[in-house]
Design a protein around this motif. Structure first.
Motif, PDB file in Angstrom:
ATOM      1  N   SER A  44     -63.210 -43.213  -1.760  1.00  0.00           N
ATOM      2  CA  SER A  44     -63.002 -44.627  -1.723  1.00  0.00           C
ATOM      3  C   SER A  44     -61.338 -45.008  -1.908  1.00  0.00           C
ATOM      4  O   SER A  44     -61.422 -46.025  -2.146  1.00  0.00           O
ATOM      5  CB  SER A  44     -64.041 -44.962  -2.500  1.00  0.00           C
ATOM      6  N   SER A  45     -60.447 -44.197  -1.945  1.00  0.00           N
ATOM      7  CA  SER A  45     -59.568 -44.484  -2.170  1.00  0.00           C
ATOM      8  C   SER A  45     -58.861 -45.455  -1.269  1.00  0.00           C
ATOM      9  O   SER A  45     -57.590 -46.350  -2.469  1.00  0.00           O
ATOM     10  CB  SER A  45     -58.421 -43.337  -2.848  1.00  0.00           C
ATOM     11  N   SER A  55     -59.624 -47.327   0.675  1.00  0.00           N
ATOM     12  CA  SER A  55     -60.503 -48.664   0.408  1.00  0.00           C
ATOM     13  C   SER A  55     -59.637 -49.107  -0.956  1.00  0.00           C
ATOM     14  O   SER A  55     -59.910 -50.624  -0.862  1.00  0.00           O
ATOM     15  CB  SER A  55     -62.058 -48.683  -0.084  1.00  0.00           C
ATOM     16  N   ASP A  56     -59.658 -48.667  -2.204  1.00  0.00           N
ATOM     17  CA  ASP A  56     -60.186 -49.370  -2.550  1.00  0.00           C
ATOM     18  C   ASP A  56     -57.930 -49.541  -3.140  1.00  0.00           C
ATOM     19  O   ASP A  56     -57.840 -50.497  -3.554  1.00  0.00           O
ATOM     20  CB  ASP A  56     -60.131 -47.691  -4.028  1.00  0.00           C
ATOM     21  N   THR A  57     -57.502 -49.197  -2.481  1.00  0.00           N
ATOM     22  CA  THR A  57     -55.817 -49.048  -2.581  1.00  0.00           C
ATOM     23  C   THR A  57     -55.486 -50.212  -1.495  1.00  0.00           C
ATOM     24  O   THR A  57     -55.310 -51.501  -2.266  1.00  0.00           O
ATOM     25  CB  THR A  57     -55.429 -48.077  -1.934  1.00  0.00           C
ATOM     26  N   ASP A  70     -57.947 -52.991  -1.338  1.00  0.00           N
ATOM     27  CA  ASP A  70     -59.116 -53.948  -2.251  1.00  0.00           C
ATOM     28  C   ASP A  70     -57.438 -54.661  -3.294  1.00  0.00           C
ATOM     29  O   ASP A  70     -57.442 -55.946  -3.746  1.00  0.00           O
ATOM     30  CB  ASP A  70     -59.969 -53.456  -3.049  1.00  0.00           C
ATOM     31  N   LYS A  94     -68.462 -48.664   6.872  1.00  0.00           N
ATOM     32  CA  LYS A  94     -67.570 -49.754   7.497  1.00  0.00           C
ATOM     33  C   LYS A  94     -66.147 -49.250   7.902  1.00  0.00           C
ATOM     34  O   LYS A  94     -65.799 -48.010   7.511  1.00  0.00           O
ATOM     35  CB  LYS A  94     -67.381 -49.877   5.804  1.00  0.00           C
ATOM     36  N   ASP A  95     -65.475 -50.192   8.246  1.00  0.00           N
ATOM     37  CA  ASP A  95     -64.459 -49.041   9.929  1.00  0.00           C
ATOM     38  C   ASP A  95     -63.096 -49.859   8.514  1.00  0.00           C
ATOM     39  O   ASP A  95     -63.087 -50.809   8.526  1.00  0.00           O
ATOM     40  CB  ASP A  95     -64.354 -50.223  10.423  1.00  0.00           C
ATOM     41  N   LYS A 145     -60.241 -52.442   9.828  1.00  0.00           N
ATOM     42  CA  LYS A 145     -60.626 -54.489  10.567  1.00  0.00           C
ATOM     43  C   LYS A 145     -60.332 -55.142   9.123  1.00  0.00           C
ATOM     44  O   LYS A 145     -59.346 -55.988   9.239  1.00  0.00           O
ATOM     45  CB  LYS A 145     -62.219 -54.398  10.809  1.00  0.00           C
ATOM     46  N   ARG A 146     -60.425 -54.181   7.591  1.00  0.00           N
ATOM     47  CA  ARG A 146     -59.732 -54.645   6.604  1.00  0.00           C
ATOM     48  C   ARG A 146     -58.664 -55.275   6.910  1.00  0.00           C
ATOM     49  O   ARG A 146     -57.888 -55.787   5.882  1.00  0.00           O
ATOM     50  CB  ARG A 146     -60.891 -54.568   5.665  1.00  0.00           C
ATOM     51  N   ASN A 165     -56.600 -54.914   9.307  1.00  0.00           N
ATOM     52  CA  ASN A 165     -55.857 -55.955  10.167  1.00  0.00           C
ATOM     53  C   ASN A 165     -55.609 -57.271   9.893  1.00  0.00           C
ATOM     54  O   ASN A 165     -55.221 -58.257  10.235  1.00  0.00           O
ATOM     55  CB  ASN A 165     -57.137 -56.277  11.329  1.00  0.00           C
ATOM     56  N   ALA A 166     -56.348 -57.419   8.390  1.00  0.00           N
ATOM     57  CA  ALA A 166     -56.710 -58.560   8.631  1.00  0.00           C
ATOM     58  C   ALA A 166     -55.647 -59.160   6.649  1.00  0.00           C
ATOM     59  O   ALA A 166     -55.016 -59.502   7.298  1.00  0.00           O
ATOM     60  CB  ALA A 166     -58.083 -58.859   6.777  1.00  0.00           C
ATOM     61  N   TYR A 189     -63.094 -59.304  10.498  1.00  0.00           N
ATOM     62  CA  TYR A 189     -62.655 -58.650   9.257  1.00  0.00           C
ATOM     63  C   TYR A 189     -62.928 -57.556   8.126  1.00  0.00           C
ATOM     64  O   TYR A 189     -62.485 -57.118   7.487  1.00  0.00           O
ATOM     65  CB  TYR A 189     -60.794 -59.214   8.586  1.00  0.00           C
ATOM     66  N   TYR A 240     -58.196 -43.831 -12.358  1.00  0.00           N
ATOM     67  CA  TYR A 240     -59.002 -43.694 -11.319  1.00  0.00           C
ATOM     68  C   TYR A 240     -59.147 -41.902 -11.358  1.00  0.00           C
ATOM     69  O   TYR A 240     -58.871 -41.049 -10.879  1.00  0.00           O
ATOM     70  CB  TYR A 240     -57.982 -43.740 -10.281  1.00  0.00           C
ATOM     71  N   TYR A 266     -60.710 -48.080 -12.622  1.00  0.00           N
ATOM     72  CA  TYR A 266     -61.271 -48.165 -11.466  1.00  0.00           C
ATOM     73  C   TYR A 266     -61.409 -46.629 -10.956  1.00  0.00           C
ATOM     74  O   TYR A 266     -61.891 -46.052 -11.258  1.00  0.00           O
ATOM     75  CB  TYR A 266     -60.169 -48.521 -10.761  1.00  0.00           C
TER      76      TYR A 266
END
Lengths: 135, 108, 130, 102
Positions: free
Chosen positions: A33-34, A36-38, A40, A76-77, A80-81, A83-84, B56, C8, C40
């Motif tokens: 999950s790194s 995705s975590d990064t 966020d 989850k792709d 997409k995030r 690109n946000a 998104y 982490y 985290y």
């Protein structure tokens, strides 16, 4: 080894505001999950007006490949995030030329408009930041 | 829909438990329970926020919401003051509730 | 100086938690301050009060709690990382309709904004991960 | 107020088995940066990896407790300084930022 350490120093408020941060993505998609975590962390920093830059290093560039179909793995792709990010005023992205070469990629294969820097420029890039997070 | 029926669909912060259940009628019903009146101006924001999520996979925070409003409806509506008048509690959170989206990333 | 610690670690049995704990102690011993310890990713697992450590092994959670109460540490656990791994405080358990809460007293669930704040407020943010 | 040093303290906690990680670190180093090996990273002290990194910087440290616990305290090359937890904290103060590699 002469190690001297000034104690009790804290950043002035103005200094704190000037801080910038580099977030490094080093892992391929779906590994853990790194990434995705990064991402966020990037979004949270943006809410605090902290200027954020992103570096996709080594297998991190694989996260940016076009034509991924994360839904095949019921994931989850992340792209997409990613690109946000521009909507959050995070638009400073870097990849290393050697990483592109190793996977025979060009910038057109990547889902974000990244600046390509050489291996030799990596150290100077890192030097520009006050905080680096590399999960 | 009465208050009890509406509450059964929500978590205790008021977000929809099953996002697939959302439609306009449900949004109106939820607003009614809150004694909140959804005008066409509110709906513009709700649709924008749903569009953002589609693109998104993320419920937008204030900054991107403002940006997206500006892009679509012009500078006058792309201002946080404007959004705060429509959704006085918190535009990203309140609009996400009525738009049937997850709560925006908890930053504070 | 003001330090913040980001942990982490990918598993409870790794040495990483221990390294972070020792470093935190050393920071305090030298008269610096710790603005926040932020848990985290997988390291949120260390904050469960359901962990049973074999008698001949060290309970890292207890050590954090002891240090935290002695040094008034602000120990924040990322709420979204925690909830998805089944680490809940009373409020989250109620909110998600779960029968029990298991966050150790002494840790607080909060958002990633607390990490951004820590980065801004601290002279140094040190990551311990694996 | 001695905050002039803009250099980075690289904290490495993986062994040299992770070759790509070590290549990235080598690219990320400037000659006034420092390296601190901790945890499994201290295994770099007994191979040629640290020597390779030594070419990039002269400032290489290893956390003494991690080297000792792994039976490496006596085999660590002289060019690598073994340090205590306290000195680890002091190093963090000396350098503008830390960058953890794991």
């Amino acid at each position: 080894m002469p190690l001297l350490c000034p104690t009790g120093l804290s950043p002035l408020a103005t200094e704190a505001m000037k801080k910038n941060i580099l977030l490094i993505f080093r892992n391929p998609p779906f590994a853990n999950s790194s990434n995705s975590d990064t991402l966020d962390i990037a979004l949270a920093c943006s809410a605090f007006e902290l200027p954020v830059s992103l570096l996709f290093l080594s297998d991190g560039i694989l996260q940016l490949l076009n034509h991924q179909q994360a839904e095949l793995l019921a994931q989850k792709d992340l792209r997409k995030r990613l690109n946000a990010l521009a909507m959050y005023d995070i638009e400073d992205y870097y990849v290393i030329d050697q990483d592109l070469i190793r996977y025979q990629l060009s910038v057109e294969d990547l889902s974000l408009a990244c600046k390509v820097i050489t291996q030799q420029q990596l150290a100077a890039l890192i030097r520009q930041f006050d905080t680096v997070i590399n999960l | 829909m009465n208050k009890q029926q509406a509450l059964a669909l929500l978590d205790d912060e008021g977000y929809l438990l099953d996002l697939a259940l959302w439609d306009q009628e449900l949004a109106e019903a939820l607003a009614k329970v809150d004694q909140f009146n959804l005008t066409s101006k509110h709906w513009e924001v709700i649709y924008i926020i749903r569009e953002f999520y589609q693109e998104y996979q993320l419920s937008p925070a204030m900054r991107p919401l403002v940006k997206m409003m500006a892009n679509k409806y012009g500078a006058e509506k792309g201002r946080s003051i404007y959004l705060l008048k429509l959704f006085p509690q918190s535009p990203p959170k309140q609009a996400a509730r009525y738009a049937g989206l997850p709560k925006p990333l908890n930053c504070l | 100086m003001i330090f913040s610690i980001l942990i982490y670690a990918s598993s409870n049995s790794s040495q990483t938690e221990q390294s972070a704990l020792r470093f935190t102690r050393a920071v305090l011993q030298q008269g610096h301050s710790i603005h926040r310890v932020f848990f985290y990713g997988e390291s949120v697992n260390a904050c469960s009060n359901l962990i049973v450590t074999p008698r001949d092994e060290t309970n890292i959670t207890e050590q954090w709690l002891t240090l935290a109460s002695a040094a008034k540490l602000d120990m924040v656990v990322c709420i979204s990382a925690a909830v998805r791994r089944g680490i809940l405080d009373g409020a989250e358990a109620k909110r998600h309709n779960k029968s029990s809460a298991n966050l150790s007293e002494g840790f607080q669930l909060s958002g990633l904004g607390q990490l951004a704040d820590a980065i801004i407020m601290s002279d140094r943010t040190i990551t311990f991960g694996n | 107020m001695t905050q002039a040093n803009p250099a980075t303290l690289h904290i490495i906690s993986k062994s040299p088995t992770h070759q790509q990680l070590y290549r990235d670190i080598a690219n990320a180093l400037l000659d006034d940066d420092a390296i601190l090996f901790i945890e499994g990273g201290v295994y770099a002290c007994c191979g040629t990896e640290a020597t390779a990194l030594l070419a990039a910087t002269n400032n290489i440290y290893a956390l003494s407790i991690d080297a000792q616990s792994r039976g490496l305290a006596n085999t660590t090359p002289a060019a690598i300084t073994l340090i205590s937890d306290q000195q680890f904290v002091e190093l963090c103060c000396q350098y503008h930022k830390t960058l953890s590699w794991f």
